[in-house]
Design a protein around this motif. Sequence first.
Motif, PDB file in Angstrom:
ATOM      1  N   VAL A 117      41.869  31.171  21.633  1.00  0.00           N
ATOM      2  CA  VAL A 117      42.896  31.132  23.121  1.00  0.00           C
ATOM      3  C   VAL A 117      43.562  32.398  23.116  1.00  0.00           C
ATOM      4  O   VAL A 117      44.304  32.832  21.952  1.00  0.00           O
ATOM      5  N   HIS A 118      43.498  33.660  23.402  1.00  0.00           N
ATOM      6  CA  HIS A 118      44.022  34.421  23.974  1.00  0.00           C
ATOM      7  C   HIS A 118      45.700  34.249  25.474  1.00  0.00           C
ATOM      8  O   HIS A 118      45.034  33.900  25.640  1.00  0.00           O
ATOM      9  N   VAL A 119      46.914  33.954  24.802  1.00  0.00           N
ATOM     10  CA  VAL A 119      47.456  34.187  26.446  1.00  0.00           C
ATOM     11  C   VAL A 119      48.023  36.192  26.268  1.00  0.00           C
ATOM     12  O   VAL A 119      48.272  36.745  25.186  1.00  0.00           O
ATOM     13  N   TYR A 120      47.823  35.906  27.315  1.00  0.00           N
ATOM     14  CA  TYR A 120      48.068  37.593  27.058  1.00  0.00           C
ATOM     15  C   TYR A 120      49.720  38.146  27.757  1.00  0.00           C
ATOM     16  O   TYR A 120      50.255  36.944  28.748  1.00  0.00           O
ATOM     17  N   VAL A 121      50.397  39.006  26.864  1.00  0.00           N
ATOM     18  CA  VAL A 121      51.373  39.407  26.675  1.00  0.00           C
ATOM     19  C   VAL A 121      52.052  40.856  27.824  1.00  0.00           C
ATOM     20  O   VAL A 121      50.778  41.548  27.633  1.00  0.00           O
ATOM     21  N   ASP A 122      53.305  41.182  27.956  1.00  0.00           N
ATOM     22  CA  ASP A 122      53.912  42.637  28.579  1.00  0.00           C
ATOM     23  C   ASP A 122      53.508  43.380  26.749  1.00  0.00           C
ATOM     24  O   ASP A 122      54.198  41.762  25.731  1.00  0.00           O
ATOM     25  N   ARG A 123      53.094  43.635  26.519  1.00  0.00           N
ATOM     26  CA  ARG A 123      53.202  44.651  25.196  1.00  0.00           C
ATOM     27  C   ARG A 123      55.049  45.243  24.952  1.00  0.00           C
ATOM     28  O   ARG A 123      55.064  44.808  23.639  1.00  0.00           O
ATOM     29  N   VAL A 124      55.314  45.430  25.324  1.00  0.00           N
ATOM     30  CA  VAL A 124      57.319  44.825  24.628  1.00  0.00           C
ATOM     31  C   VAL A 124      57.801  44.099  24.936  1.00  0.00           C
ATOM     32  O   VAL A 124      58.030  43.896  23.644  1.00  0.00           O
ATOM     33  N   THR A 125      57.690  43.564  26.141  1.00  0.00           N
ATOM     34  CA  THR A 125      58.948  42.233  25.777  1.00  0.00           C
ATOM     35  C   THR A 125      58.260  40.715  25.063  1.00  0.00           C
ATOM     36  O   THR A 125      58.540  39.846  25.023  1.00  0.00           O
ATOM     37  N   ARG A 126      56.545  41.205  24.930  1.00  0.00           N
ATOM     38  CA  ARG A 126      55.527  39.906  24.491  1.00  0.00           C
ATOM     39  C   ARG A 126      56.181  38.500  25.844  1.00  0.00           C
ATOM     40  O   ARG A 126      55.804  37.697  24.702  1.00  0.00           O
ATOM     41  N   ARG A 127      55.781  38.361  26.722  1.00  0.00           N
ATOM     42  CA  ARG A 127      56.464  37.326  27.772  1.00  0.00           C
ATOM     43  C   ARG A 127      54.722  37.356  28.091  1.00  0.00           C
ATOM     44  O   ARG A 127      54.314  38.274  29.007  1.00  0.00           O
ATOM     45  N   PRO A 128      54.194  36.330  28.377  1.00  0.00           N
ATOM     46  CA  PRO A 128      53.198  36.154  29.684  1.00  0.00           C
ATOM     47  C   PRO A 128      52.942  37.041  30.717  1.00  0.00           C
ATOM     48  O   PRO A 128      54.346  36.994  31.502  1.00  0.00           O
ATOM     49  N   VAL A 129      52.266  37.740  31.038  1.00  0.00           N
ATOM     50  CA  VAL A 129      51.437  38.208  32.951  1.00  0.00           C
ATOM     51  C   VAL A 129      50.479  37.430  33.133  1.00  0.00           C
ATOM     52  O   VAL A 129      49.413  37.476  31.872  1.00  0.00           O
ATOM     53  N   THR A 130      50.541  37.726  34.124  1.00  0.00           N
ATOM     54  CA  THR A 130      48.973  36.880  34.495  1.00  0.00           C
ATOM     55  C   THR A 130      48.077  38.410  34.584  1.00  0.00           C
ATOM     56  O   THR A 130      48.424  39.418  34.119  1.00  0.00           O
ATOM     57  N   LEU A 131      47.058  37.664  34.237  1.00  0.00           N
ATOM     58  CA  LEU A 131      45.459  38.518  33.967  1.00  0.00           C
ATOM     59  C   LEU A 131      45.240  39.587  35.058  1.00  0.00           C
ATOM     60  O   LEU A 131      46.018  39.160  36.168  1.00  0.00           O
ATOM     61  N   PRO A 132      45.336  40.702  34.714  1.00  0.00           N
ATOM     62  CA  PRO A 132      44.970  42.542  34.927  1.00  0.00           C
ATOM     63  C   PRO A 132      43.415  41.852  35.831  1.00  0.00           C
ATOM     64  O   PRO A 132      43.594  41.352  35.098  1.00  0.00           O
ATOM     65  N   ASP A 133      43.098  42.414  37.058  1.00  0.00           N
ATOM     66  CA  ASP A 133      42.725  42.038  37.665  1.00  0.00           C
ATOM     67  C   ASP A 133      42.137  42.402  37.132  1.00  0.00           C
ATOM     68  O   ASP A 133      40.289  42.432  36.974  1.00  0.00           O
ATOM     69  N   ALA A 134      41.564  43.775  35.942  1.00  0.00           N
ATOM     70  CA  ALA A 134      40.267  44.810  35.437  1.00  0.00           C
ATOM     71  C   ALA A 134      39.735  43.395  33.918  1.00  0.00           C
ATOM     72  O   ALA A 134      38.150  43.016  34.060  1.00  0.00           O
ATOM     73  N   LEU A 135      40.759  43.172  34.624  1.00  0.00           N
ATOM     74  CA  LEU A 135      40.579  41.586  32.480  1.00  0.00           C
ATOM     75  C   LEU A 135      39.983  40.706  33.154  1.00  0.00           C
ATOM     76  O   LEU A 135      38.765  40.110  32.960  1.00  0.00           O
ATOM     77  N   HIS A 136      40.516  40.672  34.006  1.00  0.00           N
ATOM     78  CA  HIS A 136      39.730  39.186  34.858  1.00  0.00           C
ATOM     79  C   HIS A 136      38.745  39.664  35.529  1.00  0.00           C
ATOM     80  O   HIS A 136      37.423  38.897  35.456  1.00  0.00           O
ATOM     81  N   ALA A 137      38.305  40.222  36.323  1.00  0.00           N
ATOM     82  CA  ALA A 137      36.591  40.753  36.270  1.00  0.00           C
ATOM     83  C   ALA A 137      35.624  41.154  35.440  1.00  0.00           C
ATOM     84  O   ALA A 137      34.606  40.409  35.622  1.00  0.00           O
ATOM     85  N   ALA A 138      36.241  41.184  34.268  1.00  0.00           N
ATOM     86  CA  ALA A 138      35.712  41.710  33.157  1.00  0.00           C
ATOM     87  C   ALA A 138      34.815  40.480  32.756  1.00  0.00           C
ATOM     88  O   ALA A 138      33.617  40.230  32.097  1.00  0.00           O
TER      89      ALA A 138
END
Length: 147
Positions: A117-138
Amino acid sequence: MSKPTPTSRETYRHFLPISTRWMDNDVYGHVNNTVYYSYFDTVVNEYLIRAGALDFERGATIGLVVETHCNYFEPFVFPERVEAGLRVARLGSTSVRYEVGLFREGGTHAAAQGHFVHVYVDRVTRRPVTLPDALHAALAPLVVAAD
């Protein structure tokens, strides 16, 4: 706990051939269990990079592994080609459950299978973020119904 059974090839949506390496074998004469997780990482990240959904050097969003699991049914050895099958069992708003089956070349049932399981996070803050559209589409084409 019931004994897991090997999954079949047709339940996976993407495949990547991976050659075992001399150094993958351990003193017991088979590919060491830790290497299987490397194969998991390889098939997932290869797919994401080729789909244009992962910029591991500069992307604002990164995936952090929060859970892993693997069942082993038959050992791999060097030299052998592994065919890593990939599917998505859960596509959430901030996380993804990837499932991977590792097959012998041309094999019909997994020699090993697992998930992470990957939790997607902001690179800097390391806080969870909504999956980017490009990732969701892929990832959408890889989604399979739960077993």
